[in-house]
Scaffold this motif. Structure first.
Motif, PDB file in Angstrom:
ATOM      1  N   LEU A  65       1.036  -1.216  -0.319  1.00 34.81           N
ATOM      2  CA  LEU A  65      -0.042   0.459  -0.294  1.00 34.81           C
ATOM      3  C   LEU A  65       1.115   0.937   0.090  1.00 34.81           C
ATOM      4  O   LEU A  65       0.881   2.166  -0.418  1.00 34.81           O
ATOM      5  N   VAL A  66       1.641   1.231   1.067  1.00 36.37           N
ATOM      6  CA  VAL A  66       2.856   2.267   1.525  1.00 36.37           C
ATOM      7  C   VAL A  66       3.724   2.771   0.214  1.00 36.37           C
ATOM      8  O   VAL A  66       3.918   3.738  -0.277  1.00 36.37           O
ATOM      9  N   PHE A  67       3.990   1.552  -0.835  1.00 33.85           N
ATOM     10  CA  PHE A  67       4.750   1.735  -1.829  1.00 33.85           C
ATOM     11  C   PHE A  67       4.569   2.219  -2.772  1.00 33.85           C
ATOM     12  O   PHE A  67       4.638   2.996  -4.361  1.00 33.85           O
ATOM     13  N   GLY A  68       2.848   1.193  -3.291  1.00 32.10           N
ATOM     14  CA  GLY A  68       1.991   1.845  -4.453  1.00 32.10           C
ATOM     15  C   GLY A  68       1.747   3.572  -4.739  1.00 32.10           C
ATOM     16  O   GLY A  68       1.927   4.206  -5.467  1.00 32.10           O
ATOM     17  N   GLY A  69       1.166   3.614  -3.311  1.00 27.31           N
ATOM     18  CA  GLY A  69       1.067   4.951  -2.842  1.00 27.31           C
ATOM     19  C   GLY A  69       1.605   6.343  -3.212  1.00 27.31           C
ATOM     20  O   GLY A  69       1.391   7.686  -3.615  1.00 27.31           O
ATOM     21  N   LEU A  70       3.139   5.970  -3.087  1.00 31.08           N
ATOM     22  CA  LEU A  70       4.481   6.775  -2.601  1.00 31.08           C
ATOM     23  C   LEU A  70       4.853   7.301  -3.954  1.00 31.08           C
ATOM     24  O   LEU A  70       6.264   8.392  -3.678  1.00 31.08           O
ATOM     25  N   LEU A  71       5.267   6.090  -5.003  1.00 34.64           N
ATOM     26  CA  LEU A  71       5.740   6.273  -6.226  1.00 34.64           C
ATOM     27  C   LEU A  71       6.020   7.579  -6.443  1.00 34.64           C
ATOM     28  O   LEU A  71       6.932   7.634  -7.313  1.00 34.64           O
ATOM     29  N   LEU A  72       5.175   7.866  -6.837  1.00 43.33           N
ATOM     30  CA  LEU A  72       5.475   9.335  -8.098  1.00 43.33           C
ATOM     31  C   LEU A  72       5.936  10.444  -6.935  1.00 43.33           C
ATOM     32  O   LEU A  72       6.626  11.542  -7.569  1.00 43.33           O
ATOM     33  N   GLY A  74       8.088  10.152  -4.769  1.00 41.45           N
ATOM     34  CA  GLY A  74       9.061   9.418  -4.001  1.00 41.45           C
ATOM     35  C   GLY A  74      10.292   9.859  -5.779  1.00 41.45           C
ATOM     36  O   GLY A  74      10.867  10.063  -5.480  1.00 41.45           O
ATOM     37  N   ALA A  75       9.191   9.536  -6.637  1.00 39.49           N
ATOM     38  CA  ALA A  75      10.143  10.133  -8.369  1.00 39.49           C
ATOM     39  C   ALA A  75      10.584  11.646  -8.279  1.00 39.49           C
ATOM     40  O   ALA A  75      11.667  12.098  -8.776  1.00 39.49           O
ATOM     41  N   ARG A  76       9.097  12.234  -8.576  1.00 40.85           N
ATOM     42  CA  ARG A  76       9.275  13.484  -8.458  1.00 40.85           C
ATOM     43  C   ARG A  76      10.014  14.444  -7.452  1.00 40.85           C
ATOM     44  O   ARG A  76      11.483  15.366  -7.610  1.00 40.85           O
ATOM     45  N   ALA A  77       9.753  13.940  -5.791  1.00 42.21           N
ATOM     46  CA  ALA A  77      11.064  14.439  -5.604  1.00 42.21           C
ATOM     47  C   ALA A  77      12.690  14.412  -5.654  1.00 42.21           C
ATOM     48  O   ALA A  77      13.975  15.143  -5.072  1.00 42.21           O
ATOM     49  N   GLY A  78      12.487  13.212  -5.679  1.00 44.43           N
ATOM     50  CA  GLY A  78      14.287  12.742  -6.782  1.00 44.43           C
ATOM     51  C   GLY A  78      14.472  13.895  -7.670  1.00 44.43           C
ATOM     52  O   GLY A  78      16.122  14.631  -7.829  1.00 44.43           O
ATOM     53  N   ASP A  79      13.978  14.401  -8.361  1.00 45.97           N
ATOM     54  CA  ASP A  79      14.323  15.578  -9.754  1.00 45.97           C
ATOM     55  C   ASP A  79      14.512  17.306  -9.192  1.00 45.97           C
ATOM     56  O   ASP A  79      14.482  17.565  -9.431  1.00 45.97           O
ATOM     57  N   LEU A  80      13.538  17.719  -8.115  1.00 41.51           N
ATOM     58  CA  LEU A  80      13.518  18.177  -7.225  1.00 41.51           C
ATOM     59  C   LEU A  80      14.509  18.567  -5.824  1.00 41.51           C
ATOM     60  O   LEU A  80      15.333  19.467  -5.912  1.00 41.51           O
ATOM     61  N   ALA A 125      12.931   3.353  -5.550  1.00 36.15           N
ATOM     62  CA  ALA A 125      13.066   1.649  -6.914  1.00 36.15           C
ATOM     63  C   ALA A 125      12.907   2.931  -8.414  1.00 36.15           C
ATOM     64  O   ALA A 125      13.420   3.392  -9.075  1.00 36.15           O
ATOM     65  N   PRO A 126      12.134   4.122  -7.675  1.00 33.33           N
ATOM     66  CA  PRO A 126      12.304   5.056  -9.426  1.00 33.33           C
ATOM     67  C   PRO A 126      13.208   6.190  -9.362  1.00 33.33           C
ATOM     68  O   PRO A 126      13.844   6.095 -10.367  1.00 33.33           O
ATOM     69  N   THR A 127      13.785   6.250  -8.255  1.00 32.09           N
ATOM     70  CA  THR A 127      14.992   7.048  -7.835  1.00 32.09           C
ATOM     71  C   THR A 127      17.449   5.976  -8.635  1.00 32.09           C
ATOM     72  O   THR A 127      17.601   6.567  -9.473  1.00 32.09           O
ATOM     73  N   SER A 128      16.847   4.293  -8.256  1.00 30.39           N
ATOM     74  CA  SER A 128      17.770   3.695  -9.714  1.00 30.39           C
ATOM     75  C   SER A 128      16.950   3.998 -10.514  1.00 30.39           C
ATOM     76  O   SER A 128      18.278   4.026 -11.179  1.00 30.39           O
ATOM     77  N   ALA A 397      12.857  12.762 -16.655  1.00 31.16           N
ATOM     78  CA  ALA A 397      13.342  11.144 -16.437  1.00 31.16           C
ATOM     79  C   ALA A 397      12.892  11.117 -14.456  1.00 31.16           C
ATOM     80  O   ALA A 397      12.221   9.548 -15.053  1.00 31.16           O
ATOM     81  N   GLY A 398      13.437  11.176 -13.508  1.00 28.67           N
ATOM     82  CA  GLY A 398      12.214  10.911 -12.344  1.00 28.67           C
ATOM     83  C   GLY A 398      10.485   9.999 -12.372  1.00 28.67           C
ATOM     84  O   GLY A 398      10.330   9.511 -12.416  1.00 28.67           O
ATOM     85  N   ALA A 399       9.764  11.660 -13.206  1.00 28.81           N
ATOM     86  CA  ALA A 399       8.924  11.039 -13.207  1.00 28.81           C
ATOM     87  C   ALA A 399       8.077  10.405 -14.462  1.00 28.81           C
ATOM     88  O   ALA A 399       7.296   9.017 -14.132  1.00 28.81           O
ATOM     89  N   ALA A 400       9.129   9.753 -14.987  1.00 35.41           N
ATOM     90  CA  ALA A 400       8.872   8.416 -16.242  1.00 35.41           C
ATOM     91  C   ALA A 400       9.167   7.046 -15.184  1.00 35.41           C
ATOM     92  O   ALA A 400       8.502   6.868 -15.659  1.00 35.41           O
ATOM     93  N   SER A 401      10.193   7.521 -14.890  1.00 37.07           N
ATOM     94  CA  SER A 401      11.203   6.609 -13.899  1.00 37.07           C
ATOM     95  C   SER A 401       9.792   5.804 -12.858  1.00 37.07           C
ATOM     96  O   SER A 401       9.068   4.823 -12.814  1.00 37.07           O
ATOM     97  N   GLY A 402       9.618   7.064 -12.695  1.00 39.38           N
ATOM     98  CA  GLY A 402       7.820   6.769 -11.225  1.00 39.38           C
ATOM     99  C   GLY A 402       7.054   5.891 -12.070  1.00 39.38           C
ATOM    100  O   GLY A 402       5.791   5.630 -11.237  1.00 39.38           O
ATOM    101  N   LEU A 403       6.332   6.185 -13.036  1.00 38.30           N
ATOM    102  CA  LEU A 403       5.502   5.332 -13.301  1.00 38.30           C
ATOM    103  C   LEU A 403       5.148   4.499 -14.180  1.00 38.30           C
ATOM    104  O   LEU A 403       4.988   3.953 -14.297  1.00 38.30           O
ATOM    105  N   VAL A 404       7.336   4.128 -14.263  1.00 39.35           N
ATOM    106  CA  VAL A 404       7.163   2.286 -14.486  1.00 39.35           C
ATOM    107  C   VAL A 404       7.197   1.942 -13.769  1.00 39.35           C
ATOM    108  O   VAL A 404       6.742   0.844 -13.512  1.00 39.35           O
TER     109      VAL A 404
END
Length: 490
Positions: A65-72, A74-80, A125-128, A397-404
């Motif tokens: 639940l937490v993993f799936g909910g926070l992926l996007l 987490g991905a955007r935070a890496g960009d910023l 996961a998305p940051t990697s 890159a972060g947003a696309a990785s987050g969507l993957v």
């Protein structure tokens, strides 16, 4: 600072590409391992902590639940904030949570720690994948993505083996405590080896982050509740309805946001959109394969947890061997051809495996179909991942990785819910529900459902992704250096 050909900046060049890739993949593998290591450890956890079935289910569901909910998010935070900085933070959270799980004295403790572990995983996961985009280009990126795909493919099966071995030889706690030294080592190595990526300028889309986190969380909650209580249960319907409404609000908001957390322009590219859909269907099928085949090996063939983990080795070995050949194959064959062959081989193996019954043997009913499934995974994962980040500049890159990764996790949650519901409606004539014949019938029905999901994924590949390779992207690419112009179509 030096320019990154994808459109951003890094502090220094990737002078040690093998070390960089090793850090990224070991960290990614660690979080993938905990997606499946729990399956073979659940009986021991239940006995050790005296958990009810409801609390036991939340040991896995809290993480999902937490993993799936926070992926996007987490991905955007890496960009910023900078991807190396966030990568290290995610590893720290994951390591601390793993320690807390290994020391858990009660049910509420382990559930809370698994939720905390999900936060770390949603960052790593998305940051990697975004770090691979930032540090590698051209053929080196293709090689790195092939290794990333191989890691995604074998992580689940090795998780069953590792979980079974540690539960049998030491304790279920060891399967989580082993993460602690790995996380510490990767944190030290990341700070010394990885280059920091440049930060994207602008504000954080707080409202979009709220919609994405709550919407994905509600949707995953509805799915896991449906798997436990049935699709008509009020709690499941409420979760699904809330998820749909919140994600609809997310799309409406993102279409007007100046700096969206999930840029809708990513979906305008036919290949990328098809890759997200195909990944959801593919992972929905594969989580059913691991979850139900494990039950067949233990409840029908009489394997212990360690033997059940070893039972997946034929698939793991073939998967790894084929995945490592992908960079060479990519020089000779189009990516769409490899992806089509991979999904088709996986579907054929799953259809064969779905015919198992209580009187079959491991070699003919399980091991031989696994060879096809392993070869299919090895062929499919790298091109599927590449398609999900095709023609992406550093800013996205972060947003696309987050969507993957969101498609990966949401597909597993949705697939498991559907397949559990399908399997519970099946009974073997004249067999007791808990007997070998009843279990075999449930597993066969679930794997038939997995075959259907793979057939749908194959249709998406053939009708959406493959034709897209012949048409130019409709998404404006981030400006890149002329010397690296070929990256726009990599």
């Amino acid at each position: 600072m030096q320019p990154n050909p994808a459109g951003g900046t890094v502090e220094r060049s990737a002078a040690r590409p093998n070390a960089i890739l090793a850090i990224i993949l070991i960290s990614y593998f660690m979080i993938l391992l905990d997606n499946s290591v729990i399956f073979t450890g659940l009986p021991s956890i239940r006995a050790d902590l005296d958990l009810s079935p409801g609390v036991l289910s939340w040991v896995q569901d809290a993480y999902t639940l937490v993993f799936g909910g926070l992926l996007l998010l987490g991905a955007r935070a890496g960009d910023l904030l900078g991807r190396r900085r966030l990568f290290v933070a995610g590893l720290s959270i994951f390591g601390v949570a793993s320690l807390l799980i290994g020391l858990a004295p009660t049910g509420w403790w382990i559930v809370a720690a698994r939720a905390l572990q999900g936060i770390g995983a949603a960052i790593v996961a998305p940051t990697s994948l975004a770090l691979i985009t930032a540090h590698f280009n051209g053929r080196e990126r293709a090689r790195a993505v092939a290794w990333y795909g191989a890691t995604a493919g074998i992580g689940a099966s090795l998780g069953l083996l590792v979980g079974g071995a540690l539960a049998a030889w030491i304790s279920w706690r060891a399967a989580f405590l082993v993460n602690v030294p790995i996380a510490v080592a990767m944190i030290v190595a990341a700070r010394r080896v990885l280059a920091e990526t440049g930060r994207s300028r602008g504000r954080f889309d707080a409202l979009g982050a709220g919609y994405a986190t709550l919407g994905m969380g509600a949707l995953v909650f509805g799915i896991v509740s449906a798997a436990e209580y049935g699709w008509a249960a009020p709690v499941a319907l409420a979760g699904l309805a809330a998820g749909v409404l919140l994600l609809t609000a997310l799309v409406f908001h993102e279409s007007r946001a100046e700096q969206p957390i999930m840029p809708l322009r990513l979906f305008r590219d036919r290949e990328r959109s098809g890759a997200y859909a195909a990944r959801m269907l593919y992972m929905g099928a594969m989580i059913g394969f691991f979850y139900f085949t494990t039950q067949y090996l233990q409840d029908v063939l009489g394997f212990d947890p360690l033997q059940a983990g070893l039972g997946f080795l034929p698939m793991t070995a073939v998967n790894f061997a084929v995945a490592m050949a992908i960079p060479r194959l990519s020089d000779r064959l189009p990516r769409a051809a490899l992806l089509t062959a991979g999904v088709a081989a996986t579907a054929a193996g799953m259809a064969w495996l779905s015919r198992l019954d209580a009187g079959d043997t491991y070699l003919t009913a399980v091991a031989l179909p696994m060879l096809l499934i392993g070869a299919g995974q090895g062929l499919a994962f790298a091109p599927l991942t590449s398609a999900g980040i095709a023609r992406i500049g550093s800013a996205d890159a972060g947003a696309a990785s987050g969507l993957v990764n969101t498609a990966h996790q949401l597909g597993m949650a949705l697939g498991l819910g559907i397949l559990v519901a399908a399997s519970t409606r099946t009974a073997a004539p004249g067999s007791a529900p808990g007997g070998a014949g009843g279990v075999a019938a449930h597993v066969s029905a679930a794997l038939t459902g997995s075959t259907v999901l793979l057939a749908l994924a194959l249709l998406v590949v053939m009708l959406v992704i493959a034709p897209a390779r012949q048409t130019p992207s409709t998404v404006p690419a981030t400006p890149i250096n002329d010397s690296k112009r070929e990256e726009a179509t990599a």
